[in-house]
Design a protein around this motif. Structure first.
Motif, PDB file in Angstrom:
ATOM      1  N   SER A  76       0.749  -1.181   0.033  1.00 53.92           N
ATOM      2  CA  SER A  76       0.002  -0.175   0.145  1.00 53.92           C
ATOM      3  C   SER A  76       1.020   1.365   0.110  1.00 53.92           C
ATOM      4  N   THR A  77       2.033   1.338  -0.906  1.00 54.87           N
ATOM      5  CA  THR A  77       2.667   2.279  -1.004  1.00 54.87           C
ATOM      6  C   THR A  77       3.135   2.826  -2.367  1.00 54.87           C
ATOM      7  N   VAL A  78       3.111   4.080  -2.390  1.00 56.02           N
ATOM      8  CA  VAL A  78       3.509   4.599  -3.721  1.00 56.02           C
ATOM      9  C   VAL A  78       4.715   5.357  -3.705  1.00 56.02           C
ATOM     10  N   TYR A  79       5.675   5.469  -4.724  1.00 52.68           N
ATOM     11  CA  TYR A  79       7.016   6.170  -4.670  1.00 52.68           C
ATOM     12  C   TYR A  79       7.238   7.213  -5.737  1.00 52.68           C
ATOM     13  N   LEU A  80       8.034   7.936  -5.619  1.00 55.48           N
ATOM     14  CA  LEU A  80       8.287   8.982  -6.481  1.00 55.48           C
ATOM     15  C   LEU A  80       9.918   9.048  -6.533  1.00 55.48           C
ATOM     16  N   GLN A  81      10.611   8.270  -7.590  1.00 56.09           N
ATOM     17  CA  GLN A  81      12.185   8.495  -7.720  1.00 56.09           C
ATOM     18  C   GLN A  81      12.446   9.541  -8.345  1.00 56.09           C
ATOM     19  N   MET A  82      13.177  10.444  -7.747  1.00 59.28           N
ATOM     20  CA  MET A  82      13.559  11.872  -8.592  1.00 59.28           C
ATOM     21  C   MET A  82      15.253  11.558  -8.791  1.00 59.28           C
ATOM     22  N   ASN A  83      15.321  11.772 -10.105  1.00 58.31           N
ATOM     23  CA  ASN A  83      16.806  11.801 -10.332  1.00 58.31           C
ATOM     24  C   ASN A  83      17.340  13.095 -10.819  1.00 58.31           C
ATOM     25  N   THR A  84      18.635  13.230 -10.845  1.00 62.71           N
ATOM     26  CA  THR A  84      19.159  14.551 -11.201  1.00 62.71           C
ATOM     27  C   THR A  84      18.257  15.778 -10.605  1.00 62.71           C
ATOM     28  N   LEU A  85      18.377  15.808  -9.583  1.00 66.74           N
ATOM     29  CA  LEU A  85      17.591  16.819  -8.862  1.00 66.74           C
ATOM     30  C   LEU A  85      18.199  18.459  -9.402  1.00 66.74           C
ATOM     31  N   LYS A  86      17.386  19.317  -9.368  1.00 69.50           N
ATOM     32  CA  LYS A  86      17.678  20.746  -9.522  1.00 69.50           C
ATOM     33  C   LYS A  86      17.260  21.385  -8.611  1.00 69.50           C
ATOM     34  N   PRO A  87      17.760  22.463  -8.386  1.00 69.70           N
ATOM     35  CA  PRO A  87      17.266  23.507  -7.462  1.00 69.70           C
ATOM     36  C   PRO A  87      15.668  24.071  -7.476  1.00 69.70           C
ATOM     37  N   GLU A  88      15.497  24.098  -8.655  1.00 66.97           N
ATOM     38  CA  GLU A  88      13.948  24.269  -9.218  1.00 66.97           C
ATOM     39  C   GLU A  88      13.041  23.212  -8.529  1.00 66.97           C
ATOM     40  N   ASP A  89      13.423  21.955  -8.269  1.00 64.78           N
ATOM     41  CA  ASP A  89      12.720  21.063  -7.613  1.00 64.78           C
ATOM     42  C   ASP A  89      12.349  21.125  -6.244  1.00 64.78           C
ATOM     43  N   THR A  90      12.828  22.316  -5.638  1.00 61.97           N
ATOM     44  CA  THR A  90      12.791  22.464  -4.308  1.00 61.97           C
ATOM     45  C   THR A  90      11.248  22.689  -4.040  1.00 61.97           C
ATOM     46  N   ALA A  91      10.642  22.074  -3.201  1.00 62.75           N
ATOM     47  CA  ALA A  91       9.274  22.366  -2.766  1.00 62.75           C
ATOM     48  C   ALA A  91       8.816  21.203  -1.577  1.00 62.75           C
ATOM     49  N   VAL A  92       7.402  21.559  -1.436  1.00 60.69           N
ATOM     50  CA  VAL A  92       6.796  20.539  -0.332  1.00 60.69           C
ATOM     51  C   VAL A  92       6.019  19.498  -1.498  1.00 60.69           C
ATOM     52  N   TYR A  93       6.265  18.094  -1.276  1.00 61.04           N
ATOM     53  CA  TYR A  93       5.864  17.183  -2.285  1.00 61.04           C
ATOM     54  C   TYR A  93       4.610  16.567  -1.431  1.00 61.04           C
ATOM     55  N   TYR A  94       3.492  16.646  -2.458  1.00 59.19           N
ATOM     56  CA  TYR A  94       2.151  15.809  -1.536  1.00 59.19           C
ATOM     57  C   TYR A  94       1.706  14.785  -2.287  1.00 59.19           C
ATOM     58  N   CYS A  95       1.869  13.747  -1.521  1.00 58.51           N
ATOM     59  CA  CYS A  95       1.001  12.417  -1.996  1.00 58.51           C
ATOM     60  C   CYS A  95      -0.565  12.607  -2.192  1.00 58.51           C
ATOM     61  N   THR A  96      -0.937  11.973  -3.275  1.00 60.18           N
ATOM     62  CA  THR A  96      -2.562  12.129  -3.211  1.00 60.18           C
ATOM     63  C   THR A  96      -3.157  10.839  -3.911  1.00 60.18           C
ATOM     64  N   ALA A  97      -4.360  10.847  -3.679  1.00 63.48           N
ATOM     65  CA  ALA A  97      -5.282   9.440  -4.027  1.00 63.48           C
ATOM     66  C   ALA A  97      -6.551   9.959  -4.463  1.00 63.48           C
ATOM     67  N   ASP A  98      -7.071   9.348  -5.649  1.00 67.63           N
ATOM     68  CA  ASP A  98      -8.289   9.494  -6.225  1.00 67.63           C
ATOM     69  C   ASP A  98      -8.813   8.194  -6.947  1.00 67.63           C
ATOM     70  N   GLN A  99     -10.099   7.986  -6.989  1.00 63.00           N
ATOM     71  CA  GLN A  99     -10.520   6.977  -7.703  1.00 63.00           C
ATOM     72  C   GLN A  99     -10.839   7.092  -9.348  1.00 63.00           C
ATOM     73  N   GLY A 100     -10.597   8.281  -9.691  1.00 60.32           N
ATOM     74  CA  GLY A 100     -10.546   8.694 -11.082  1.00 60.32           C
ATOM     75  C   GLY A 100      -9.683   9.645 -11.673  1.00 60.32           C
ATOM     76  N   ALA A 101     -10.114   9.953 -12.755  1.00 65.85           N
ATOM     77  CA  ALA A 101      -9.293  11.102 -13.509  1.00 65.85           C
ATOM     78  C   ALA A 101      -8.877  12.293 -12.672  1.00 65.85           C
ATOM     79  N   ALA A 102      -9.439  12.633 -11.674  1.00 70.38           N
ATOM     80  CA  ALA A 102      -9.254  14.067 -11.125  1.00 70.38           C
ATOM     81  C   ALA A 102      -7.878  13.700 -10.178  1.00 70.38           C
ATOM     82  N   ILE A 103      -7.214  12.582 -10.298  1.00 73.44           N
ATOM     83  CA  ILE A 103      -6.098  12.614  -9.766  1.00 73.44           C
ATOM     84  C   ILE A 103      -4.719  13.307 -10.170  1.00 73.44           C
TER      85      ILE A 103
END
Length: 120
Positions: A76-103
């Motif tokens: 029951s886990t989702v991952y986000l592998q982020m490579n070659t990170l850049k300063p512009e990737d600086t952010a708060v990252y939010y995990c989300t869930a939806d049962q349809g296209a609204a994801i």
């Protein structure tokens, strides 16, 4: 659905980082899962999404080629592998869930966010 993201931190540009998000409260595979991010002073933006089975993935242009979303339905886990990170990737990252296209637009469920800071 409750979502708990982890894995953020302070890293240097060019390195990789993997975010994780553990879900609970319902049948995990019934949900599309996704990631959004919000940089300082900017609006929240969609990053990536994955179908319930994991067979389909979707990426924002900013994530294509560097980020990979995946899931382990047994954990029951989702991952986000982020490579070659850049300063512009600086952010708060939010995990989300939806049962349809609204994801990819306005998911029903949001985690608390994990901060990623990329130094130059």
């Amino acid at each position: 659905v409750q979502l708990q993201a982890s894995g953020g931190g302070l890293v240097q540009a060019g390195v990789s980082l993997r975010l994780s998000c553990a879900a609970s409260g319902d049948t995990f595979s019934d949900y599309y899962m996704g990631w959004f991010r919000q940089a300082p002073g900017k609006e929240r933006e969609y990053v990536a999404a994955i179908s319930g089975s994991g067979s389909s993935t979707y990426y924002a242009d900013s994530a294509k080629g560097r980020f990979t979303i995946s899931r382990d339905n047994a954990k029951s886990t989702v991952y986000l592998q982020m490579n070659t990170l850049k300063p512009e990737d600086t952010a708060v990252y939010y995990c989300t869930a939806d049962q349809g296209a609204a994801i990819v637009v306005n998911p029903d469920y949001w985690g608390q966010g994990t901060l990623v800071t990329v130094s130059s």
